[in-house]
Design a protein around this motif. Structure first.
Motif, PDB file in Angstrom:
ATOM      1  N   ILE A 147       0.838  -1.202   0.000  1.00  0.00           N
ATOM      2  CA  ILE A 147       0.000   0.000   0.000  1.00  0.00           C
ATOM      3  C   ILE A 147       0.870   1.248   0.000  1.00  0.00           C
ATOM      4  CG2 ILE A 147      -1.928   1.168   1.121  1.00  0.00           C
ATOM      5  CD1 ILE A 147      -2.584  -1.489   2.521  1.00  0.00           C
ATOM      6  N   PHE A 148       1.965   1.228   0.758  1.00  0.00           N
ATOM      7  CA  PHE A 148       2.909   2.345   0.728  1.00  0.00           C
ATOM      8  C   PHE A 148       3.397   2.587  -0.703  1.00  0.00           C
ATOM      9  CE2 PHE A 148       4.331   1.156   5.302  1.00  0.00           C
ATOM     10  CZ  PHE A 148       3.297   1.908   5.845  1.00  0.00           C
ATOM     11  N   SER A 149       3.700   1.496  -1.388  1.00  0.00           N
ATOM     12  CA  SER A 149       4.226   1.580  -2.741  1.00  0.00           C
ATOM     13  C   SER A 149       3.202   2.168  -3.712  1.00  0.00           C
ATOM     14  CB  SER A 149       4.652   0.184  -3.210  1.00  0.00           C
ATOM     15  OG  SER A 149       5.187   0.217  -4.512  1.00  0.00           O
ATOM     16  N   SER A 150       1.930   1.831  -3.479  1.00  0.00           N
ATOM     17  CA  SER A 150       0.869   2.285  -4.379  1.00  0.00           C
ATOM     18  C   SER A 150       0.355   3.673  -4.049  1.00  0.00           C
ATOM     19  CB  SER A 150      -0.296   1.288  -4.337  1.00  0.00           C
ATOM     20  OG  SER A 150      -1.316   1.657  -5.235  1.00  0.00           O
ATOM     21  N   SER A 151       0.602   4.151  -2.832  1.00  0.00           N
ATOM     22  CA  SER A 151       0.054   5.432  -2.399  1.00  0.00           C
ATOM     23  C   SER A 151       0.849   6.609  -2.964  1.00  0.00           C
ATOM     24  CB  SER A 151       0.045   5.509  -0.874  1.00  0.00           C
ATOM     25  OG  SER A 151       1.366   5.475  -0.369  1.00  0.00           O
ATOM     26  N   MET A 152       0.243   7.783  -2.918  1.00  0.00           N
ATOM     27  CA  MET A 152       0.930   9.004  -3.335  1.00  0.00           C
ATOM     28  C   MET A 152       2.054   9.316  -2.346  1.00  0.00           C
ATOM     29  SD  MET A 152      -0.775  12.783  -3.907  1.00  0.00           S
ATOM     30  CE  MET A 152      -1.673  12.647  -2.354  1.00  0.00           C
ATOM     31  N   ASN A 153       1.721   9.272  -1.076  1.00  0.00           N
ATOM     32  CA  ASN A 153       2.668   9.444   0.029  1.00  0.00           C
ATOM     33  C   ASN A 153       2.206   8.568   1.182  1.00  0.00           C
ATOM     34  OD1 ASN A 153       2.457  12.628  -1.116  1.00  0.00           O
ATOM     35  ND2 ASN A 153       4.513  11.780  -0.914  1.00  0.00           N
ATOM     36  N   PHE A 154       3.078   8.383   2.154  1.00  0.00           N
ATOM     37  CA  PHE A 154       2.641   7.593   3.300  1.00  0.00           C
ATOM     38  C   PHE A 154       3.261   8.111   4.586  1.00  0.00           C
ATOM     39  CE2 PHE A 154       6.421   5.312   1.806  1.00  0.00           C
ATOM     40  CZ  PHE A 154       7.114   5.027   2.980  1.00  0.00           C
ATOM     41  N   VAL A 155       2.580   7.772   5.697  1.00  0.00           N
ATOM     42  CA  VAL A 155       3.049   8.061   7.043  1.00  0.00           C
ATOM     43  C   VAL A 155       3.357   6.731   7.706  1.00  0.00           C
ATOM     44  CG1 VAL A 155       2.471   9.033   9.298  1.00  0.00           C
ATOM     45  CG2 VAL A 155       1.684  10.181   7.212  1.00  0.00           C
ATOM     46  N   LEU A 156       4.553   6.588   8.212  1.00  0.00           N
ATOM     47  CA  LEU A 156       4.997   5.337   8.824  1.00  0.00           C
ATOM     48  C   LEU A 156       4.935   5.487  10.344  1.00  0.00           C
ATOM     49  CD1 LEU A 156       6.143   2.574   7.972  1.00  0.00           C
ATOM     50  CD2 LEU A 156       8.433   3.588   8.077  1.00  0.00           C
ATOM     51  N   VAL A 157       4.231   4.570  11.018  1.00  0.00           N
ATOM     52  CA  VAL A 157       3.986   4.698  12.449  1.00  0.00           C
ATOM     53  C   VAL A 157       4.565   3.501  13.206  1.00  0.00           C
ATOM     54  CG1 VAL A 157       2.243   4.994  14.240  1.00  0.00           C
ATOM     55  CG2 VAL A 157       1.872   5.990  11.967  1.00  0.00           C
ATOM     56  N   ASN A 158       5.488   3.765  14.087  1.00  0.00           N
ATOM     57  CA  ASN A 158       6.089   2.745  14.966  1.00  0.00           C
ATOM     58  C   ASN A 158       6.375   1.427  14.244  1.00  0.00           C
ATOM     59  OD1 ASN A 158       6.215   4.310  17.355  1.00  0.00           O
ATOM     60  ND2 ASN A 158       4.040   3.947  17.739  1.00  0.00           N
ATOM     61  N   PRO A 159       7.145   1.483  13.160  1.00  0.00           N
ATOM     62  CA  PRO A 159       7.427   0.248  12.410  1.00  0.00           C
ATOM     63  C   PRO A 159       8.536  -0.566  13.072  1.00  0.00           C
ATOM     64  CG  PRO A 159       8.600   2.071  11.414  1.00  0.00           C
ATOM     65  CD  PRO A 159       7.807   2.656  12.573  1.00  0.00           C
ATOM     66  N   SER A 160       8.624  -1.834  12.707  1.00  0.00           N
ATOM     67  CA  SER A 160       9.781  -2.636  13.087  1.00  0.00           C
ATOM     68  C   SER A 160      10.973  -2.140  12.265  1.00  0.00           C
ATOM     69  CB  SER A 160       9.527  -4.111  12.806  1.00  0.00           C
ATOM     70  OG  SER A 160       9.394  -4.321  11.402  1.00  0.00           O
ATOM     71  N   ARG A 161      12.187  -2.538  12.656  1.00  0.00           N
ATOM     72  CA  ARG A 161      13.375  -2.090  11.934  1.00  0.00           C
ATOM     73  C   ARG A 161      13.357  -2.514  10.483  1.00  0.00           C
ATOM     74  NH1 ARG A 161      18.495  -3.122  16.100  1.00  0.00           N
ATOM     75  NH2 ARG A 161      17.839  -1.617  17.701  1.00  0.00           N
ATOM     76  N   SER A 162      12.966  -3.778  10.233  1.00  0.00           N
ATOM     77  CA  SER A 162      12.960  -4.287   8.857  1.00  0.00           C
ATOM     78  C   SER A 162      11.905  -3.580   8.014  1.00  0.00           C
ATOM     79  CB  SER A 162      12.724  -5.801   8.844  1.00  0.00           C
ATOM     80  OG  SER A 162      11.474  -6.123   9.443  1.00  0.00           O
ATOM     81  N   THR A 163      10.725  -3.354   8.593  1.00  0.00           N
ATOM     82  CA  THR A 163       9.666  -2.652   7.860  1.00  0.00           C
ATOM     83  C   THR A 163      10.089  -1.221   7.548  1.00  0.00           C
ATOM     84  OG1 THR A 163       7.931  -3.995   8.879  1.00  0.00           O
ATOM     85  CG2 THR A 163       7.263  -1.878   7.942  1.00  0.00           C
TER      86      THR A 163
END
Length: 473
Positions: A147-163
């Motif tokens: 979904i991040f890849s398909s979106s115009m922009n994205f907000v990343l919230v408390n991800p794991s290190r790999s994510t």
């Protein structure tokens, strides 16, 4: 819906620091542990079926959920320029209730009885609804990467290190929110290492019997560790069972599970590791009688957590008994009999402290103009009785101590027992001071924790120790 650009927001782990599936499963099991068989039958059909059935049977209080305040601020800042859409794998029944509570979402896309709206399924719905590359997406997990890849922009919230590493390679992140507490610190806070001070009571039988054999104290240390692990596992279990009431409490809402800094699955896993480790130590290295008392302690805590803490007076007796049980367990671990005087003194003293704990809770209710403690059998009308019983139990403990000094067995252990008389007024000052502090609203809701941080208590304990030492030599 307007033609404004869209911000689509994931719920679990993003907008809230928890997962609704685990929240509803926990509440359903709390109603009846046998409900686990219903859950197994539902999940065999599909995850969507499980979520749908739980959503119909369990109520989630949207006002108490641990929201990510930083993300909410971002959404409130942009709500006039964008349509805010909740896009979540949570079932629609609960998702719409949460959206209604927040009042900022114009639409909700969620799971239903047949569809689990996650990963590629969510991507397909978002692209069909708003067009590929025409929306901003807020998410947290590896399942959100497409979904991040398909979106115009994205907000990343408390991800794991790999994510985080994979997501930031996409180059279209506009905000990264990382506000979760340190996992290691959260675990230490959750298992309440500072509460292990209570388990020093296990050392009292050999200390008061003036045992000097180092092997005995090695056994006592093993008992201390196993008892502490069991106690910590119980803290986790209690916090899981009291999740909603903790979130409504002014201080307990910051506990790691309630605040969402430790997930429910991690909490359950930590519980299992602690209880298995405790069992391994007690069964493998300590007497069977000690293991049986440790098991009794665990079962008593379970009964207290599920039912007995709701019954007035019974809860007080159980709390005091659990402390006294520590002393008895210590005597069994090192095969040194516990003095009946010590057990009687302990029971009355901890009855006083248990009443003090309830008194503090009731005084807080009274201060906030509330009538009854949630999940407790007391109302503010009981406050004077609780105070009377508590101070009376404290005085009885000092009476038991004084009678012990007059007993025939005292000369076998102490060369100068007259020093022990001075400890009695010190105990009286200590107990009275705790109740004065409580009456003035200056008491921590756990008197033992207050004592561990109180300088005057340390002075009284230190003087008592010196007097006992003087009586011995």
């Amino acid at each position: 819906m307007t033609d404004k650009p869209k911000i689509c927001v994931d719920l679990d782990g993003t907008l809230i620091k928890t997962d609704i599936l685990f929240e509803t499963a926990l509440l359903f099991l709390k109603e009846n542990v046998l409900n686990i068989f219903l859950m197994l039958a539902w999940i065999l059909k599909s995850k969507a079926t499980l979520k749908n059935n739980l959503s119909k049977r369990v109520h989630i209080n949207a006002s108490l959920l641990p929201y990510n305040q930083e993300l909410l601020q971002f959404l409130h800042k942009n709500k006039n320029e964008y349509d805010l859409i909740m896009a979540t794998a949570t079932n629609g029944i609960i998702a719409k209730n949460i959206a209604k509570h927040l009042g900022i979402f114009s639409d909700v896309l969620a799971s239903d009885e047949e569809t689990n709206l996650k990963g590629n399924q969510k991507l397909e719905v978002l692209d069909q609804s708003y067009g590929k590359g025409n929306y901003i997406y807020c998410g947290d997990s590896s399942a959100d990467l497409p979904i991040f890849s398909s979106s115009m922009n994205f907000v990343l919230v408390n991800p794991s290190r790999s994510t985080k590493a994979k997501a930031l390679k996409l180059k279209n992140a506009i905000l990264v929110i990382e506000n979760k507490k340190s996992f290691f610190k959260s675990i230490l806070k959750q298992i309440r290492v500072y509460q292990w001070i209570k388990n020093i009571l296990l050392f009292l039988p050999p200390l008061l019997a003036h045992v000097t054999d180092i092997d005995i104290y090695q056994q006592a240390i093993l008992a201390f560790v196993s008892f502490s692990f069991t106690a910590s596992s119980i803290y986790i279990l209690n916090d899981l069972l009291d999740l909603e009431s903790d979130r409504a409490h002014k201080r307990k809402r910051f506990r790691p599970i309630a605040a969402g800094n430790i997930s429910i699955p991690i909490a359950v896993l930590t519980f299992l590791i602690l209880i298995v480790s405790s069992g391994f130590i007690s069964i493998g290295f300590l007497p069977l009688e000690y293991s049986l008392v440790l098991f009794l302690y665990f079962i008593s805590n379970l009964l207290y957590s599920f039912k007995l803490k709701q019954i007035y007076l019974i809860d007080i007796v159980i709390l005091a008994s659990l402390y006294t049980l520590r002393i008895y367990a210590g005597s069994l671990a090192v095969t040194v009999p516990a003095s009946k005087w010590l057990l009687a003194f302990s029971m009355f003293m901890f009855l006083s402290l248990a009443f003090l704990k309830r008194y503090t809770e009731l005084l807080d209710l009274k201060t906030h103009n509330k009538e009854k403690a949630k999940g407790r059998g007391y109302s503010v009308d009981d406050i004077s009785l609780v105070q009377s019983f508590g101070t009376g139990a404290g005085l009885l403990s000092i009476l038991v101590y004084t009678l012990y000094i007059e007993s025939n067995s005292i000369t076998l252990l102490y060369k100068r027992p007259e020093f022990l008389y001075i400890i009695a007024p010190l105990l009286l000052i200590w107990v009275s001071r705790l109740w004065f502090k409580a009456n003035r609203g200056e008491m921590h809701d756990d008197p033992i924790v207050f004592t561990a941080k109180d300088k005057i208590s340390y002075i009284i304990i230190g003087l008592s120790f010196l007097l006992a030492l003087g009586a011995t030599v």
